[in-house]
Structures are given as C-alpha cells and as structure tokens.
Design an enzyme around this catalytic site. Structure first.
Site: not given
Length: 483
Positions: A169-171, A319
C-alpha cells in the site's frame, strides 16, 4: 587641663570596693542560668539575621534575555527508530522548522532505555532521493520474495544479501519497485546465485511477514538493508548488525552500490573484505539501528510566543503504518531558559525554597500508550511557562541572581487519523514572578544583641535581689526577730 578627680565624676559605672561585696550560691546559679540564656538568645538572633528575607511580587514580564527561549530536552522513545525520529518546532507566527539536527543528538536504545550503540547520524538526505523515471512496464522478478524461514537460510549462505522491506500500500514502495526489480535482474545476470553465489537480492512484504520486519526493526517503507555473512550477528543477544542504504533509488545507483559491495569478495572463497569497499558506495551505507528505540536529546531555540515542539517519525521518501506507530516516551529532562549550573545552585541553596524547583515538572515521568487505547495515539503535553527572577540587594545595589522559567504541565492522549506524534505545546505567561531578597541591617542586629545582653543582665539582677532579700527575711523569721 581637667584634673583626674573631676574626670572621674562623669563615670556612669561607679565601682563598689571588692571588700564590700558578697558572693552567694543563689547569685552564682542565677548568673550561670543568665549566661546560658544569653547564649541561646544570641544564637537565635544570629540565625534570624542570616536567614533570607524575601518578598514576592507578580509584575509584567520585563525579560532581559532576548526574544528567543531555549528548550533543553532528553526524551526516550522505546518504539521509535532513530532512522526516522524528527524534532520539529512551530509557533503562532508561522515559523516551521522541520527535522532539526544541528543541536539534536539521537542514540539507539533498547526497550529498557539502555543505549545500544553510538550516536546515530542521518545518512543521505531522505527528501532528495532519486527514484529514477517512473516506469509503467513490468519487469521480470529478479528479486526473491523472502519468508521468515527462507530469510534465515539465505542469510547464512550468501556473503551479501540486499533486502527491500516494503508494503504494497506504500506509495514509495511502489515507486521503488520497477527500479528494484530491474536492478535485481541485472545483478542476477551479472552474479548468478547458482554459479557465482556472492550476492542475492530479495523482497520482504511486511504485511505478510510482520514478525520478520519487527525483528529487523522496520518502521518505514521501503527500507533497504544489507546483510553480510559472518558479520551480521552480534554476541550481544544475537542482534543483527546490518546496514541501511540511504542512496538514490534508481536502477543505476542500486546496481553501482551492489557492485561496490561485491567487488572485494573473491567469487571462489566468498570471504568478505570490508576495508575494500569503495568510498563512493560506503557513503550511502550506514549501520541500521540494532534496536527499535531512540533517545532524543539536545536543545532548540524558539520565539517567545505560543508554539509546539513535536517529535515524530518523518521521512520524505518513506511511508509509515500509523496503526503500528507507538509514541510512548519517558521524559528524562525538559527545561526552558538557560540551564542553572550545579555550582550556582549550590551557592544559592538558600534561595531554593523560594524557587519551588518546578522547572522539571515532567522529569523522570513515563507516558505509555496503553494497549486498550488502540492505535494512532498522539500524546500531548500542555505547558504553561512563567518566568521567575530572584534579585538580591547588596551594598545598596540590586543584582539579578537567578533567572529561570518554571512551568506547570497537563498531559493527555488522544486517537488521531494522522501519524501519531509526541507534542509539547508551550505558552509563556505575560507576567513574571519577582522574588526580592532583602538583607537585614547589621546595625539592627547589633542593637538587638545589646538589648539581649542588657535585658537578661538586668532581669537576672532583679531576680537575684528578690531572691537574696527573701532568703534574709526567712532567716530573720526563723531567728524570731521582728521585722
């Protein structure tokens, strides 16, 4: 010329010939008692003279120490890594200073607040990392996905293992993925694990392998760690002594970094020669924290207006999983204004009762995020600061002895939708407490001393006269004589 006879006539203290005086037991006892009383009263008067007599007043703050206020702190975070610990200050005038490092020091600590290593220095600027061009095409998976079991097997087999700890989910993890996979493919072709066996690149999905990420103290995604066979295990509790990569994240930079790691290793012996690593590579490498905590200490200077001192996890290229962040902390020291030296405190010990010693109201206090509060918990402290100044009058002039800032603190915990932080909100009072030391007059002390000696001597003489006459009267009655 005045004759001696006439001069003697002004004598206030006429003498009685010694032959005409009579000593008595009662007079001797009374004289001893009078002398003891004189000594006791003299001691009490001397003690009273040496005591500090002060007056306290509340006045408008007339500070002479400039427009800035110094904040000294020493705060331990058992669950915040020094990799990401950031000290920020802001105020109502719009001042915002992020990630202050010049006057702040960070030391890795274990859960028991014991220091586990040397001072931590930030590596490559995490806000200026080059991720390369965004590539939309898919690359073949050159990096091996690690599980908890396979990680242990490979880490004991390959001399160099470079691992990307990430979260889907981390950009920033997704930004890194194309460059990382392409670099892994190039490295696999250049140093085939089956034939060369000097280096292996891998991935760890921290949402799937949470225990593995916790064991390696991963708090920000992505984190690139370098593990060296034969040097990544310490005798002290078996901690991994590995390194973090803080360089650019484009393909060329990653490949160049790995080439620098592999170059000193002979492909046949697989023996690591750490001293052979090029400076260009090692400048982006730094030992990763061996524990998940951090002690943050130092000072910052802020304007004398309401503001905030905030300690949090911060990175421009990582993140954070807010549900896993824990901002529990122990405040060892927090003070405002200049620090009073121990020597000055010793010299001014007589003034301490009037100062209140409340400038460390949070000292040695722990603020722990209890499990029943859940995740995303911010801990806030509201500090009301008031200046206290002690002035002494000596030799007819006023001198400022001590200027310090005392404060009262109120703390609270609250859940937040944003990244949890430890926030110290401070507000200075427009008033100040002025304590004035008023020395006692020496002439007044001498006057009281003379009054003690003369008064006790006179009262003792009266008592002696009454006692002596009473004894004579009793003797006459016993002899049957009429009065």
């Amino acid at each position: 010329m005045i004759s001696p006879t006439k001069f003697k006539s002004v004598d206030f203290y006429r003498k009685i010939p010694r032959d005409l005086t009579e000593a008595s037991l009662s007079g001797a006892g009374l004289s001893i008692v009078a002398a003891l009383i004189m000594m006791l009263l003299f001691g009490m008067e001397l003690s009273h003279y040496l005591e500090v007599n002060t007056t306290t007043a509340v006045i408008v703050d007339k500070s002479t120490d400039g427009d800035f206020l110094r904040i000294d702190f020493n705060i331990s975070f058992p669950a915040l890594s020094c990799e990401f610990a950031s000290v920020d200050v802001s105020d109502v005038l719009g001042t915002n200073r992020m990630n202050i490092t010049k006057t702040v020091r960070k030391f890795p600590i274990d859960p028991h607040l014991r220091t586990t290593g040397a001072e931590f220095h930030s590596g490559h600027g995490l806000h200026d990392i080059n991720h390369g061009e965004e590539i939309k095409e898919e690359f073949p998976d050159g990096a091996i996905p690690f599980t908890n079991a396979s990680f242990e097997v490979f880490s004991h087999h390959f001399p160099i293992m470079v691992v990307n700890f990430n979260a889907p989910w981390c950009y920033w993890s997704n930004r890194l993925k194309p460059s990382w996979e392409k670099a892994a493919t190039i490295i696999k072709q250049r140093y085939d694990p089956a034939t060369d066996g000097r280096v292996l690149l891998g991935n760890v999905d921290c949402t799937e392998e949470a225990a593995l990420c916790r064991r390696n103290h991963i708090q920000g995604y992505p984190s690139i760690r370098i593990f060296r066979k034969g040097s990544d295990l310490r005798e002290d509790h078996g901690h991994h002594e590995h390194e973090s990569y803080y360089g650019d994240r484009d393909t060329d930079s990653i490949v160049k970094m790995i080439d620098g790691l592999v170059a000193p290793i002979h492909p046949e012996t697989h023996k690591l020669a750490l001293e052979g690593i090029s400076n260009d590579t090692s400048k982006h490498l730094k030992k990763a924290p061996v524990a998940g905590g951090c002690r943050v200490e130092g000072y910052v200077r802020v304007k004398k207006v309401p503001g905030n001192l905030v300690i949090s996890a911060n990175s421009g290229a990582h993140s954070f999983d807010t549900s896993q962040m824990n901002m529990s902390h122990v405040v060892t020291h927090l003070s405002f204004g200049r620090i009073i030296s121990r020597r000055l405190l010793t010299d001014m010990r007589r003034l301490l009762p009037y100062l209140g010693q409340s400038h460390d109201r949070l000292e040695e206090k722990a603020f722990i995020n209890q499990h029943d509060l859940g995740a995303n918990v911010t801990i806030e402290h509201y500090l009301q600061i008031v200046k206290t100044e002690v002035i002494t009058r000596r030799y007819g002039q006023e001198h400022s002895v001590i200027e310090e800032y005392e404060y009262t603190a109120h703390s609270s915990v609250a859940q937040t939708y944003y990244l949890p932080v430890a926030k110290f909100h401070f507000e200075l009072s427009p008033m100040q407490i002025l304590i004035t030391e008023n020395p006692k007059s020496f002439s007044h002390f001498i006057t009281n001393l003379c009054a003690i000696i003369g008064g006790v001597f006179t009262v003792a003489g009266i008592l002696d006269s009454i006692l002596h006459n009473s004894i004579r009267l009793i003797k006459k009655v016993e002899l049957g004589k009429n009065i």
